[in-house]
Design a protein around this motif. Structure first.
Motif, PDB file in Angstrom:
ATOM      1  N   HIS A 104       0.834  -1.205   0.000  1.00 44.03           N
ATOM      2  CA  HIS A 104       0.000   0.000   0.000  1.00 44.03           C
ATOM      3  C   HIS A 104       0.866   1.250   0.000  1.00 44.03           C
ATOM      4  O   HIS A 104       0.486   2.282  -0.567  1.00 44.03           O
ATOM      5  CB  HIS A 104      -0.921   0.016   1.212  1.00 44.03           C
TER       6      HIS A 104
ATOM      7  N   ARG B 257       1.891   1.607  -3.708  1.00 45.00           N
ATOM      8  CA  ARG B 257       0.743   1.723  -4.616  1.00 45.00           C
ATOM      9  C   ARG B 257       0.045   3.073  -4.462  1.00 45.00           C
ATOM     10  O   ARG B 257      -0.336   3.709  -5.456  1.00 45.00           O
ATOM     11  CB  ARG B 257      -0.243   0.585  -4.373  1.00 45.00           C
ATOM     12  N   SER B 258      -0.130   3.514  -3.226  1.00 46.29           N
ATOM     13  CA  SER B 258      -0.837   4.783  -3.002  1.00 46.29           C
ATOM     14  C   SER B 258      -0.033   5.964  -3.548  1.00 46.29           C
ATOM     15  O   SER B 258      -0.600   6.914  -4.104  1.00 46.29           O
ATOM     16  CB  SER B 258      -1.126   4.975  -1.511  1.00 46.29           C
ATOM     17  N   ARG B 259       1.283   5.902  -3.436  1.00 44.89           N
ATOM     18  CA  ARG B 259       2.121   6.988  -3.939  1.00 44.89           C
ATOM     19  C   ARG B 259       2.221   6.969  -5.461  1.00 44.89           C
ATOM     20  O   ARG B 259       2.294   8.020  -6.102  1.00 44.89           O
ATOM     21  CB  ARG B 259       3.502   6.915  -3.286  1.00 44.89           C
TER      22      ARG B 259
ATOM     23  N   LYS C 212      -0.158   5.839  -7.308  1.00 43.55           N
ATOM     24  CA  LYS C 212      -1.521   6.128  -7.774  1.00 43.55           C
ATOM     25  C   LYS C 212      -1.822   7.621  -7.802  1.00 43.55           C
ATOM     26  O   LYS C 212      -2.580   8.089  -8.659  1.00 43.55           O
ATOM     27  CB  LYS C 212      -2.519   5.409  -6.869  1.00 43.55           C
ATOM     28  N   ASP C 213      -1.250   8.395  -6.878  1.00 42.96           N
ATOM     29  CA  ASP C 213      -1.578   9.824  -6.874  1.00 42.96           C
ATOM     30  C   ASP C 213      -0.818  10.595  -7.953  1.00 42.96           C
ATOM     31  O   ASP C 213      -1.100  11.764  -8.218  1.00 42.96           O
ATOM     32  CB  ASP C 213      -1.398  10.440  -5.487  1.00 42.96           C
TER      33      ASP C 213
ATOM     34  N   ILE D  61      -7.119  -0.080  -3.554  1.00 45.56           N
ATOM     35  CA  ILE D  61      -6.730   0.839  -2.486  1.00 45.56           C
ATOM     36  C   ILE D  61      -7.185   2.247  -2.858  1.00 45.56           C
ATOM     37  O   ILE D  61      -7.520   2.527  -4.012  1.00 45.56           O
ATOM     38  CB  ILE D  61      -5.208   0.839  -2.235  1.00 45.56           C
ATOM     39  N   GLN D  62      -7.178   3.127  -1.873  1.00 44.84           N
ATOM     40  CA  GLN D  62      -7.568   4.521  -2.080  1.00 44.84           C
ATOM     41  C   GLN D  62      -6.379   5.426  -1.811  1.00 44.84           C
ATOM     42  O   GLN D  62      -5.557   5.148  -0.920  1.00 44.84           O
ATOM     43  CB  GLN D  62      -8.712   4.902  -1.133  1.00 44.84           C
ATOM     44  N   ILE D  63      -6.290   6.513  -2.559  1.00 47.23           N
ATOM     45  CA  ILE D  63      -5.229   7.495  -2.301  1.00 47.23           C
ATOM     46  C   ILE D  63      -5.375   8.072  -0.903  1.00 47.23           C
ATOM     47  O   ILE D  63      -4.410   8.499  -0.273  1.00 47.23           O
ATOM     48  CB  ILE D  63      -5.265   8.624  -3.363  1.00 47.23           C
ATOM     49  N   THR D  64      -6.587   8.070  -0.390  1.00 52.19           N
ATOM     50  CA  THR D  64      -6.829   8.604   0.957  1.00 52.19           C
ATOM     51  C   THR D  64      -6.123   7.780   2.034  1.00 52.19           C
ATOM     52  O   THR D  64      -6.069   8.192   3.189  1.00 52.19           O
ATOM     53  CB  THR D  64      -8.336   8.628   1.265  1.00 52.19           C
ATOM     54  N   ASP D  65      -5.590   6.591   1.649  1.00 47.65           N
ATOM     55  CA  ASP D  65      -4.816   5.801   2.612  1.00 47.65           C
ATOM     56  C   ASP D  65      -3.526   6.516   3.003  1.00 47.65           C
ATOM     57  O   ASP D  65      -2.908   6.205   4.016  1.00 47.65           O
ATOM     58  CB  ASP D  65      -4.449   4.426   2.012  1.00 47.65           C
ATOM     59  N   LEU D  66      -3.103   7.489   2.165  1.00 41.56           N
ATOM     60  CA  LEU D  66      -1.865   8.217   2.427  1.00 41.56           C
ATOM     61  C   LEU D  66      -2.007   9.151   3.626  1.00 41.56           C
ATOM     62  O   LEU D  66      -3.053   9.752   3.842  1.00 41.56           O
ATOM     63  CB  LEU D  66      -1.485   9.065   1.212  1.00 41.56           C
TER      64      LEU D  66
END
Length: 321
Positions: A165, A168-170, A172-173, A296-301
């Motif tokens: 995560h 992936r989150s980084r 993804k944004d 996953i969601q970018i909001t996980d960051l």
């Protein structure tokens, strides 16, 4: 076979327990957590000390110990349970960080100085696993049917560690992922499903106490950069990688290295006793298992940390223009 899992209710352990149960073996899982409902196993609940009281005097063909973190843990199991074979689940981080030549080399002593720079919690984990391994080594020398299986980094769908995560989150944004610029850095990872399949075959076919240490490393290594690009592609993201010298990261942005879960990963030579070679199985293609990862969601960051990263990234881009 009568098979006992100490721990192992999540990820690799649960995948292996299900495979063995589906193959009509008698599987018992002893843990603090209830095994998933889809598994047809005997569940024994409690803390480790409670579990051993409940299990005292019982007989098993094989015991997989996922939760032994020191030598006393190994002794307590073998004192309480009659196990034809005892298997300690350990980690390939030990030979990597202790500077051993291959993933199957035996630990003679613990070089504490080689663990400097590693987070304290990881140091404690590695020293505990080393202590447990040395206890197993003594039993092996006495002729007991015991062995060690060293796991590499294990990934896959619904990994509770959420290490992927982070990347992936980084990715993804779209604003960039900071990576160290160590040229040719390789990573050795397997999925929990592939590892469980190889372990099942090993469990059913391995009959002799002829080898102390096995490794579960994948047959092939991957370049870290290629791994990240594949991860981005699987998510439909662009792999915007911001390469920064490791020395510079340590000086100017050390807090980033504190949260990057895999920057310390090192590759190491497979041993002669490798689970995948023994089982004749290969690992799944990256596109196949990465494409099956949970959304996953970018909001996980963490917004606060990401803001610091973006300031640093802008600084690096400006500097390299």
């Amino acid at each position: 076979m009568r098979i006992l899992f100490l721990g192992g209710t999540r990820f690799t352990g649960s995948a292996l327990a299900k495979l063995l149960s589906d193959a009509k073996h008698q599987v018992s899982v002893a843990s603090r957590r209830m095994p998933p409902g889809y598994m047809k196993v005997e569940a024994i609940l409690g803390e480790r000390a409670e579990l051993l009281v409940k299990l005292k005097g019982r007989e098993f063909d094989i015991v997989f110990d996922f939760i032994a973190y020191k030598d006393k843990d190994v002794h307590s199991v073998l004192d309480a349970i009659s196990a034809r074979r005892y298997v300690l689940v350990s980690t390939t981080w030990l030979p990597c960080f202790l500077g051993l030549s291959n993933a199957g080399e035996e630990i003679q002593d613990i070089h504490f100085d080689r663990l400097e720079g590693i987070p304290q919690i990881t140091q404690k984990y590695l020293m505990g696993k080393a202590s447990a391994e040395m206890a197993v080594t003594k039993y092996f020398a006495e002729g007991r049917d015991v062995c060690i299986i060293r796991f590499p980094v294990v990934m896959g769908r619904d990994d509770h560690t959420k290490r992927l995560h982070f990347y992936r989150s980084r990715l993804k944004d779209g604003n960039g992922l900071i990576v160290d610029d160590v040229i040719g850095r390789e990573i050795q990872v397997v999925t929990n499903i592939d590892l469980a399949r190889a372990m099942k075959k090993w469990t059913e076919n391995y009959c002799e106490a002829s080898q102390l240490i096995w490794d579960a490393l994948p047959p092939k290594r991957l370049l870290w950069v290629d791994f990240l690009k594949s991860l981005a592609e699987a998510d439909g993201s662009n792999a915007v990688l911001i390469a920064v010298p490791l020395v510079q990261l340590r000086i100017e942005f050390p807090e980033y290295l504190e949260i990057d879960p895999l920057w310390r990963e090192k590759s190491i030579q497979l041993s002669k006793f490798n689970l995948f070679k023994y089982s004749g199985l290969d690992t799944s293609p990256l596109k196949q298992w990465m494409g099956d990862l949970e959304a996953i969601q970018i909001t996980d960051l963490s917004k606060k940390m990401r803001a610091k990263e973006l300031v640093f990234i802008k600084k690096m881009i400006a500097k390299n223009k």
